[in-house]
Scaffold this motif. Structure first.
Motif, mmCIF file in Angstrom:
data_model
loop_
_atom_site.group_PDB
_atom_site.id
_atom_site.type_symbol
_atom_site.label_atom_id
_atom_site.label_comp_id
_atom_site.label_asym_id
_atom_site.label_seq_id
_atom_site.Cartn_x
_atom_site.Cartn_y
_atom_site.Cartn_z
ATOM 1 N N ARG A 1 0.831 -1.202 0.000
ATOM 2 C CA ARG A 1 0.000 0.000 0.000
ATOM 3 C C ARG A 1 0.874 1.265 0.000
ATOM 4 N NH1 ARG A 1 -4.400 -0.995 4.259
ATOM 5 N NH2 ARG A 1 -4.617 -3.129 3.537
ATOM 6 N N TYR A 2 1.929 1.208 0.833
ATOM 7 C CA TYR A 2 2.837 2.363 0.859
ATOM 8 C C TYR A 2 3.459 2.590 -0.516
ATOM 9 C CZ TYR A 2 2.692 3.493 5.792
ATOM 10 O OH TYR A 2 2.295 3.909 7.021
ATOM 11 N N ARG A 3 3.821 1.474 -1.161
ATOM 12 C CA ARG A 3 4.454 1.596 -2.474
ATOM 13 C C ARG A 3 3.490 2.243 -3.470
ATOM 14 N NH1 ARG A 3 8.326 1.022 -5.194
ATOM 15 N NH2 ARG A 3 9.548 0.265 -3.435
ATOM 16 N N LEU A 4 2.209 1.826 -3.439
ATOM 17 C CA LEU A 4 1.207 2.421 -4.341
ATOM 18 C C LEU A 4 1.098 3.928 -4.083
ATOM 19 C CD1 LEU A 4 -1.640 -0.246 -4.326
ATOM 20 C CD2 LEU A 4 -0.161 0.396 -6.247
ATOM 21 N N LEU A 5 1.096 4.249 -2.782
ATOM 22 C CA LEU A 5 0.986 5.658 -2.395
ATOM 23 C C LEU A 5 2.159 6.458 -2.961
ATOM 24 C CD1 LEU A 5 -0.435 7.760 -0.383
ATOM 25 C CD2 LEU A 5 1.368 7.105 1.194
ATOM 26 N N ILE A 6 3.366 5.911 -2.750
ATOM 27 C CA ILE A 6 4.575 6.636 -3.173
ATOM 28 C C ILE A 6 4.638 6.755 -4.688
ATOM 29 C CG2 ILE A 6 7.096 6.372 -3.292
ATOM 30 C CD1 ILE A 6 6.889 5.453 -0.320
ATOM 31 N N ASP A 7 4.177 5.688 -5.376
ATOM 32 C CA ASP A 7 4.190 5.735 -6.838
ATOM 33 C C ASP A 7 3.164 6.699 -7.412
ATOM 34 O OD1 ASP A 7 6.346 4.409 -7.680
ATOM 35 O OD2 ASP A 7 5.365 2.437 -7.816
ATOM 36 N N ALA A 8 2.118 6.961 -6.615
ATOM 37 C CA ALA A 8 1.098 7.889 -7.102
ATOM 38 C C ALA A 8 1.605 9.337 -7.067
ATOM 39 C CB ALA A 8 -0.168 7.771 -6.255
ATOM 40 N N SER B 1 15.490 2.011 -3.942
ATOM 41 C CA SER B 1 14.139 1.969 -4.523
ATOM 42 C C SER B 1 13.934 3.230 -5.349
ATOM 43 C CB SER B 1 13.082 1.895 -3.419
ATOM 44 O OG SER B 1 12.959 3.160 -2.793
ATOM 45 N N TRP B 2 12.854 3.226 -6.113
ATOM 46 C CA TRP B 2 12.691 4.318 -7.103
ATOM 47 C C TRP B 2 11.207 4.509 -7.345
ATOM 48 C CZ3 TRP B 2 16.168 7.642 -8.122
ATOM 49 C CH2 TRP B 2 16.237 8.345 -9.318
ATOM 50 N N ASN B 3 10.715 5.730 -7.380
ATOM 51 C CA ASN B 3 9.280 5.891 -7.681
ATOM 52 C C ASN B 3 9.093 6.605 -9.020
ATOM 53 O OD1 ASN B 3 9.757 8.596 -7.072
ATOM 54 N ND2 ASN B 3 7.757 8.861 -6.103
ATOM 55 N N LEU B 4 7.815 6.717 -9.452
ATOM 56 C CA LEU B 4 7.530 7.325 -10.756
ATOM 57 C C LEU B 4 7.949 8.792 -10.792
ATOM 58 C CD1 LEU B 4 4.067 5.854 -11.780
ATOM 59 C CD2 LEU B 4 6.273 5.520 -12.909
ATOM 60 N N GLY B 5 7.779 9.477 -9.635
ATOM 61 C CA GLY B 5 8.192 10.871 -9.546
ATOM 62 C C GLY B 5 9.687 11.001 -9.805
ATOM 63 N N ALA B 6 10.468 10.055 -9.247
ATOM 64 C CA ALA B 6 11.924 10.083 -9.433
ATOM 65 C C ALA B 6 12.262 9.878 -10.907
ATOM 66 C CB ALA B 6 12.574 8.998 -8.585
ATOM 67 N N GLN B 7 11.546 8.950 -11.527
ATOM 68 C CA GLN B 7 11.777 8.679 -12.949
ATOM 69 C C GLN B 7 11.462 9.931 -13.782
ATOM 70 O OE1 GLN B 7 10.158 4.996 -14.280
ATOM 71 N NE2 GLN B 7 10.560 5.413 -16.439
ATOM 72 N N ARG B 8 10.341 10.595 -13.409
ATOM 73 C CA ARG B 8 9.923 11.779 -14.168
ATOM 74 C C ARG B 8 10.935 12.920 -13.990
ATOM 75 N NH1 ARG B 8 7.165 16.359 -13.850
ATOM 76 N NH2 ARG B 8 7.098 16.334 -11.592
ATOM 77 N N ILE B 9 11.404 13.122 -12.768
ATOM 78 C CA ILE B 9 12.282 14.264 -12.511
ATOM 79 C C ILE B 9 13.710 14.001 -12.992
ATOM 80 C CG2 ILE B 9 13.362 15.637 -10.666
ATOM 81 C CD1 ILE B 9 10.722 15.372 -9.102
ATOM 82 N N LYS B 10 14.203 12.775 -12.748
ATOM 83 C CA LYS B 10 15.625 12.531 -13.016
ATOM 84 C C LYS B 10 15.882 11.763 -14.318
ATOM 85 C CE LYS B 10 16.544 12.497 -8.078
ATOM 86 N NZ LYS B 10 17.667 13.251 -7.515
ATOM 87 N N GLY B 11 14.837 11.154 -14.862
ATOM 88 C CA GLY B 11 14.977 10.546 -16.191
ATOM 89 C C GLY B 11 15.426 9.085 -16.207
#
Ligand SMILES: Nc1ncnc2c1ncn2[C@@H]1O[C@H](COP(=O)(O)OP(=O)(O)OP(=O)(O)O)[C@@H](O)[C@H]1O
Ligand SMILES: [Mg+2]
Length: 374
Positions: free
Chosen positions: A22-29, A46-56
């Motif tokens: 659940r935490y992972r879903l939250l962080i990925d959102a 670990s890595w979330n979608l926000g990290a991917q978006r900001i850092k590439g």
């Protein structure tokens, strides 16, 4: 995406895994923040979608690599990544703002918080790192800062012009008047006593006197153009009336004034800026418009003031090529924007030009300085 099994704090019992998921879903959102974990040594865990978006980086490109790849060579040379982790481990958390590097090598301005994570026995498990891309915000701050700086530069220029205008008027102007009076005195004395060829000298004295007269007028005009004392003494309404009258007399174009500047204090930022806009607009009418009539309208209440200058001259096409060194319209707009206002120019060929300058009130020097300090 990073799997649950590959992170060190997973692999526990079923309910713990469900909570962790659940935490992972939250962080990925979360898309606006890069949220990820670092191992105690600084490897990305670990890595979330926000990290991917900001850092590439995709998760499989970055998990397992050292987080110093996000730092600039200068920061790496000064050992900044290690120092940040040290501080986070000692103090529990560390905050930092600075340039970071994306996968493609481009830089962004980051706001970073690193928090140390400990287990129940206080052993260091790693770090939670939250990064926000503040590049756009920083750009806006810089823009606002540069407007505030140029407003202060403008103010310094106005002060200097005011000083020069006073010197010209009070010193040079008065001396010329005194000179003229002394000369007139000699003319009268000599006029009765002289005869023959010396009458010629008297004629040339008379010419000199009339040159001094026109010099005095020029000094007054230059001083008033630099900074009419009316603007400081009686305020914008009186100064605009003087400007319009002077323009009418010099250029033979009829000017109709409707002026209400009751909400403006003489000598403040807004009055100076609006006066300069009117001055440039009327100069443009002289130089470009071939107009017969000009209307100057100023309205104000405690929240805003609006200056409109309209001529019935030749006008110009919107988007017409402007000389690269033309500064008048640009300077007017810059003055208004510096003070948080706006300037619009409406024109069509054959339909004259309408300049509208608007400001929110009050505009005070300390507001500009406050913007500068932020
Ligand atoms: N009232 C007007 N009537 C017709 N054309 C105008 C008027 N005001 C401005 N223009 C046009 O817009 C152009 C830009 O005006 P702007 O005041 O920026 O520059 P400028 O007057 O040419 O030079 P300066 O930098 O000395 O002010 C002018 O060159 C002119 O072609
Ligand atoms: Mg101009």
């Amino acid at each position: 995406m990073q799997t649950a099994e590959s992170t060190p704090w997973f692999g526990r019992n079923d309910s713990e895994i469900a909570i962790a998921d659940r935490y992972r879903l939250l962080i990925d959102a979360v898309h606006d923040y890069a949220i990820f974990m670092l191992e105690p040594g600084g490897l990305v865990a670990s890595w979330n979608l926000g990290a991917q978006r900001i850092k590439g980086y995709a998760p499989d490109e970055i998990v397992g690599r050292h987080f110093s790849v996000f730092y600039t060579p200068e920061d790496i040379a000064s050992d900044k990544p290690a120092r940040l982790l040290e501080t986070a481990a000692t103090d529990g958390r560390v905050e930092d703002e600075g340039w970071r590097v994306r996968k493609d090598g481009s830089r962004f301005w980051a706001d970073v918080v690193i928090t140390a994570i400990h287990d129940e026995s206080n052993a260091l498990l790693g770090y939670a790192k939250i990064t926000r891309d503040m590049t756009e915000r920083r750009r806006l701050d810089e823009l606002e800062h540069s407007h505030a700086v140029s407003a202060l530069v403008q103010q310094a220029r106005e002060n200097e012009q005011r000083r020069i205008a006073r010197e010209l008027h009070d010193d040079l102007g008065q001396r010329l008047v005194a000179l003229k009076m002394a000369l007139a005195q000699h003319q009268t004395e000599l006029g009765t006593a002289l005869a023959g060829p010396l009458r010629h000298t008297l004629t040339s004295l008379t010419e000199m006197a009339s040159q001094i007269d026109s010099l005095t007028m020029s000094v007054r005009r230059i001083a008033a153009d630099l900074r009419p004392s009316l603007l400081d003494d009686l305020g914008l309404e009186a100064a605009l009336e003087w400007l319009a009258h002077d323009f009418e007399r010099r250029c033979g174009v009829a000017v109709r004034c409707e002026l209400d500047a009751h909400a403006l204090e003489p000598g403040d930022f807004a009055t100076t800026a609006l006066f300069r806009v009117a001055q440039e607009a009327l100069t443009n009418v002289t130089r470009h418009a071939r107009a017969l009539n000009v209307a100057v309208r100023l309205s104000s209440d405690e929240h805003r003031c609006c200056l409109i200058i309209r001529d019935d001259g030749v006008g110009f096409a919107p988007g017409a090529a402007v000389r690269p060194d033309a500064f008048g319209l640009l300077g007017m707009r810059e003055r208004m924007v510096q003070l948080g206002g706006s300037l619009s120019v409406a024109s069509r060929p054959g339909a004259g030009v309408t300049i509208t300058a608007e400001l929110r009130l009050p505009v005070e020097p300390h507001q500009v300085k406050r913007r500068l300090q932020r």
